[in-house]
Design a protein around this motif. Structure first.
Motif, PDB file in Angstrom:
ATOM      1  N   SER A  52       1.923   6.836   0.973  1.00 38.29           N
ATOM      2  CA  SER A  52       1.003   5.845   1.508  1.00 38.29           C
ATOM      3  C   SER A  52      -0.347   5.950   0.808  1.00 38.29           C
TER       4      SER A  52
ATOM      5  N   ARG B 240       8.147   8.088  -1.322  1.00 42.28           N
ATOM      6  CA  ARG B 240       7.163   7.068  -0.987  1.00 42.28           C
ATOM      7  C   ARG B 240       5.875   7.725  -0.486  1.00 42.28           C
TER       8      ARG B 240
ATOM      9  N   ARG C  32       0.824  -1.220   0.000  1.00 43.70           N
ATOM     10  CA  ARG C  32       0.000   0.000   0.000  1.00 43.70           C
ATOM     11  C   ARG C  32       0.853   1.263   0.000  1.00 43.70           C
ATOM     12  N   GLN C  33       1.983   1.206  -0.687  1.00 39.34           N
ATOM     13  CA  GLN C  33       2.815   2.378  -0.899  1.00 39.34           C
ATOM     14  C   GLN C  33       3.328   2.381  -2.332  1.00 39.34           C
TER      15      GLN C  33
END
Length: 338
Positions: free
Chosen positions: A260, A258, A250-251
């Protein structure tokens, strides 16, 4: 009265207007069907009203089938009221007579029809306008007369076909509040057709997004806006940026950083980012403003960057001009389902 549509299909000259549409609207809910022009919204409304006959499928009102194999209940027996853009009021009748007309058409005497019409005029706050003719009313007031007449027809389900489309923007905003009040006071189930996604989000308990004759997603306005189930829904409801990225846990890496994400999925995926998840930051990557529109305290802008494939949709609280360069960062996003 609840409404249930299953596998409804309608074609005209071999062209599909509605294709295997299924939709359930709970009792007393306000459901908005939203989609672009020509997507089949009005055809769906006419099928439910009984003004068109489907090629296949079924329609159930309050647990009673009205359309199905070998079954077609005529419109006047469905307890459905329809409000069109044009209002369709009798110009030679007073407001009171327009609302009382359904009763008189059933053979009820004039005095009794007037008595029965009175509470419906009160529901739409037009009792003081009872003796006026439609020509002396504003567009919003005429719309309320049409709604009261629906109630006088003993409608348990009300269908509205873009009823605010002919009103000016200020009146439309006022009528949105009045329509919600009317719905809550009248205890009816409402199906509302519109191409205006902002109008739908303001009114609906439930939204159904229709495109090319098919329902793409059904949910609350918040669910559809925050968690679109396809790129088509994401681009139609509100504004946002669609980009491709490699997702792990989920990144995803966007602009070298990066980010989220909400949702699920791994590998090469499409990410959808609302303007609220894009900020101006000194630590961000450069993007050039390609267009901008002032919206009263807010600048809606589009930007381009070598870090992102495609246009970036921004909502800025500072003035910008085309050609300006900003440093942008993403603070979140939604993983579009496959």
């Amino acid at each position: 009265m609840s409404l249930k549509v299953e596998n409804l299909t309608k074609t005209f000259d071999g062209i599909s207007a509605i294709s295997e549409v299924s939709l359930t609207v709970p009792e007393n809910a306000f459901c908005c069907v939203v989609g672009p022009s020509g997507c089949g919204k009005s055809t769906l409304l006419r099928l439910i009203a009984g003004l068109e006959t489907p090629d296949q499928g079924s329609i159930t009102l309050n647990g009673t089938p009205v359309v199905g194999p070998g079954l077609f209940v005529p419109p006047e027996q469905r307890q459905i009221g329809v409000v069109f853009q044009s209002y369709a009021l009798w110009p030679h009748l007073t407001v009171e007579k327009n609302v009382a007309f359904p009763y008189e058409a059933q053979g009820v005497g004039a005095a009794e029809a007037k008595r029965r019409a009175a509470p419906h005029l009160q529901t739409v706050s037009l009792e003081s306008y009872a003796d006026r003719r439609p020509e002396s009313l504003s567009g919003g007031q005429r719309q309320r007369v049409a709604l009261a007449r629906c109630l006088a027809s003993d409608a348990q389900t009300i269908l509205m076909d873009e009823p605010l489309a002919n009103l000016d923007p200020h009146l439309r905003a006022t009528m949105e509040s009045e329509l919600r009040t009317f719905h809550e006071q009248s205890n009816v189930t409402t199906l509302y057709i519109t191409h205006d996604q902002r109008e739908a989000m303001a009114l609906a308990d439930i939204m159904a997004v229709l495109d090319a004759g098919r329902i793409l997603q059904v949910g609350t306005p918040e669910e559809v806006y925050e968690h679109p189930q396809s790129e088509t829904v994401a681009r139609f409801i509100g504004r946002g940026t669609v980009l491709s990225a490699d997702v792990t846990a989920r990144q995803a890496t966007i602009g070298g950083r990066r980010v989220s994400l909400d949702g699920s999925g791994e590998g090469s995926r499409q990410i959808f980012v609302r303007p609220k998840n894009i900020i101006v930051s000194e630590e961000g990557w450069p993007a050039e403003i390609s267009s901008v529109h002032y919206r009263g305290g807010l600048w809606e802008a589009t930007a381009l960057s070598s870090e992102v494939d495609g246009p970036i949709m921004l909502d800025l609280h500072q003035p910008v001009r085309s050609g300006d360069t900003l440093q942008l960062s993403f603070t979140g996003g939604w993983i579009l389902p496959s």
